[in-house]
Design a protein around this motif. Structure first.
Motif, PDB file in Angstrom:
ATOM      1  N   GLN A  41       0.824  -1.195   0.000  1.00  0.00           N
ATOM      2  CA  GLN A  41       0.000   0.000   0.000  1.00  0.00           C
ATOM      3  C   GLN A  41       0.867   1.256   0.000  1.00  0.00           C
ATOM      4  O   GLN A  41       2.082   1.192   0.218  1.00  0.00           O
ATOM      5  CB  GLN A  41      -0.952  -0.031   1.187  1.00  0.00           C
ATOM      6  N   THR A  42       0.236   2.398  -0.269  1.00  0.00           N
ATOM      7  CA  THR A  42       0.956   3.647  -0.500  1.00  0.00           C
ATOM      8  C   THR A  42       0.635   4.655   0.604  1.00  0.00           C
ATOM      9  O   THR A  42      -0.539   4.955   0.839  1.00  0.00           O
ATOM     10  CB  THR A  42       0.569   4.249  -1.864  1.00  0.00           C
ATOM     11  N   PRO A  43       1.641   5.187   1.272  1.00  0.00           N
ATOM     12  CA  PRO A  43       1.388   6.162   2.337  1.00  0.00           C
ATOM     13  C   PRO A  43       0.987   7.529   1.776  1.00  0.00           C
ATOM     14  O   PRO A  43       1.287   7.860   0.625  1.00  0.00           O
ATOM     15  CB  PRO A  43       2.729   6.235   3.069  1.00  0.00           C
ATOM     16  N   GLN A  44       0.335   8.302   2.617  1.00  0.00           N
ATOM     17  CA  GLN A  44      -0.121   9.627   2.204  1.00  0.00           C
ATOM     18  C   GLN A  44       1.048  10.490   1.743  1.00  0.00           C
ATOM     19  O   GLN A  44       0.907  11.307   0.826  1.00  0.00           O
ATOM     20  CB  GLN A  44      -0.850  10.311   3.357  1.00  0.00           C
ATOM     21  N   ALA A 230       8.789  -0.550  -7.880  1.00  0.00           N
ATOM     22  CA  ALA A 230       8.428   0.406  -6.833  1.00  0.00           C
ATOM     23  C   ALA A 230       7.172  -0.011  -6.085  1.00  0.00           C
ATOM     24  O   ALA A 230       7.029   0.264  -4.887  1.00  0.00           O
ATOM     25  CB  ALA A 230       8.238   1.793  -7.439  1.00  0.00           C
ATOM     26  N   HIS A 231       6.242  -0.677  -6.777  1.00  0.00           N
ATOM     27  CA  HIS A 231       4.946  -0.962  -6.153  1.00  0.00           C
ATOM     28  C   HIS A 231       5.026  -2.039  -5.081  1.00  0.00           C
ATOM     29  O   HIS A 231       4.046  -2.282  -4.368  1.00  0.00           O
ATOM     30  CB  HIS A 231       3.905  -1.338  -7.204  1.00  0.00           C
ATOM     31  N   LYS A 232       6.173  -2.682  -4.937  1.00  0.00           N
ATOM     32  CA  LYS A 232       6.367  -3.627  -3.834  1.00  0.00           C
ATOM     33  C   LYS A 232       6.840  -2.914  -2.569  1.00  0.00           C
ATOM     34  O   LYS A 232       6.853  -3.507  -1.489  1.00  0.00           O
ATOM     35  CB  LYS A 232       7.422  -4.677  -4.196  1.00  0.00           C
ATOM     36  N   MET A 233       7.245  -1.655  -2.701  1.00  0.00           N
ATOM     37  CA  MET A 233       7.855  -0.951  -1.570  1.00  0.00           C
ATOM     38  C   MET A 233       7.281   0.454  -1.404  1.00  0.00           C
ATOM     39  O   MET A 233       7.994   1.443  -1.379  1.00  0.00           O
ATOM     40  CB  MET A 233       9.375  -0.940  -1.686  1.00  0.00           C
ATOM     41  N   CYS A 234       5.950   0.489  -1.325  1.00  0.00           N
ATOM     42  CA  CYS A 234       5.188   1.702  -0.994  1.00  0.00           C
ATOM     43  C   CYS A 234       5.148   2.740  -2.107  1.00  0.00           C
ATOM     44  O   CYS A 234       4.680   3.864  -1.882  1.00  0.00           O
ATOM     45  CB  CYS A 234       5.713   2.354   0.290  1.00  0.00           C
TER      46      CYS A 234
END
Length: 412
Positions: A41-44, A230-234
């Motif tokens: 998932q992606t942080p704010q 990149a999508h594996k690490m936020c």
């Protein structure tokens, strides 16, 4: 219900507050997200960087003299430097932006199509994702090289004695993942790299599953190529990184032709730009690259040692609790692994288990995980895979355990 160990060096509840999606409900249940090996998932903080780019300085890079283009170029190249420093890459120009791990693997395979000859040998491992099998099969069909496979053992590790027997002066390339996406096994890549170099071969390591958990030092590893997403690490989807040793990147031909990767173009002859632009034809995912850098900033601010410590605690807790369920088998139950658990319950199809868990708001992955040879080895149709990240909690694991027990009672 279990509580998170507050003796750890970071506050997981504070971290969870950075991730807006963790506040939502699925099927009227609080979301429990255990599919991090597929996409984290992606942080704010990263979302804000994406919004800021499109709100303030969206423009093409490297080509414009106007202010927006220069701002975008600076931010994009700063992200490249962040990636370089994170992975301890010698030079920024050895850090190539890609659309992801699969893209990076195919770039290397395409380049070696002009180097390999009939009679050469390439080696892959039995633990690979399909993206690190199919391109090499295609390469061997094109060049006449022979594909060999490092077999796996029952415990989910590689048979390194068999690897020793496969190596020879004919070995030109070895491809192995740093961490198995299906089992979480951490492979002995240092040994694989050293032994391959001793016979004159090159090594590509698929770091997609390792990068969220392990801060790889690419100079210390002495690896020839390393790829991540990149999508594996936020970070966002659609962007990744390929590292290559300078001598290899200079030797390999461009992967695509187009704008940005050229030096001079005439109808008689085209000359190519230097690194990294030689491999970056066309308009890249500018925002994605910048956000990739922001994601690394976010994870490094927490600290990879702290992340690894906390995720290992989650892994041990979940493993212990799952093992107590009657009829449940964990595949790849070894000490040296990342926070991934692949399991089945006797008599229960993994798809059925995953469907019931979804009704309870629990997101897991079911199937062969793009690693069908592993499932064929175990003679199973697939597994249920629960993969944890540093924003997960023991309370969520308790919810998973209750869901698995409920599904078992319904299906057995």
């Amino acid at each position: 219900m279990a509580s998170v160990d507050t003796s750890l060096h970071f506050d997981v509840e504070k971290i969870r507050a950075d991730f807006p999606i963790l506040k939502r409900k699925v099927n009227d249940k609080p979301l429990v997200y255990f599919d991090n090996a597929a996409t984290s998932q992606t942080p704010q903080q990263v979302i804000d960087v994406i919004v800021d780019y499109y709100s303030r300085y969206n423009a093409n890079i490297h080509r414009g003299v106007h202010a927006l283009s220069q701002e975008a170029t600076d931010a994009y190249e700063q992200a490249r430097i962040k990636i370089q420093k994170h992975f301890n890459i010698p030079n920024a120009y050895q850090t190539l932006f890609t659309s992801g791990t699969t893209h990076g693997i195919n770039m290397v395979a395409s380049g070696f199509a002009s180097i390999l000859e009939a009679g050469d040998e390439v080696i892959v491992s039995a633990l690979e994702h399909h993206s690190n099998i199919v391109p090499w099969q295609m390469l061997c069909e094109k060049t006449g090289a022979q594909l060999k496979v490092i077999p796996m053992l029952e415990n989910g590790t590689l048979d390194m004695q068999a690897f020793d027997r496969l190596l020879s002066e004919k070995t030109k390339l070895v491809f192995v993942n740093h961490v198995s996406n299906a089992l979480g096994t951490v492979n002995p890549i240092e040994e694989l790299i050293s032994k391959t170099h001793n016979v004159g071969g090159a090594v590509l390591v698929d770091g997609a599953q390792a990068a969220p958990h392990i801060k790889a030092d690419l100079q210390a590893l002495d690896v020839d190529f390393y790829v991540v997403s990149a999508h594996k690490m936020c970070g966002p989807t659609g962007v990744g990184m390929l590292y290559g040793k300078e001598e290899w990147l200079t030797k390999l031909p461009p992967y695509q032709g187009g704008g940005e990767m050229i030096d001079q173009v005439t109808f008689e002859k085209t000359t190519y730009a230097g690194l990294p632009h030689k491999f970056e034809a066309g308009t890249p995912n500018i925002c994605g690259g910048i956000a990739f850098g922001a994601a690394l900033d976010y994870m490094n601010a927490i600290g990879f040692d702290q992340i690894a410590e906390y995720e290992h605690e989650l892994l041990e807790y979940a493993t212990s609790r799952l093992k107590a369920i009657d009829g449940l088998r964990i595949y790849g139950d070894i000490p040296n692994k990342t926070a991934v658990i692949s399991f089945n319950i006797k008599g229960v199809h993994p798809y059925d288990m995953g469907t019931i868990l979804d009704k309870l708001g629990i997101a897991v992955r079911t199937g062969h995980h793009c690693a069908q040879p592993i499932m064929d080895f175990y003679k199973i149709p697939g597994t249920v895979r629960a993969s944890f990240a540093f924003y997960n909690t023991k309370d969520e694991i308790d919810t998973l355990i209750a869901g698995v027990e409920r599904a078992r009672n319904m299906l057995v």
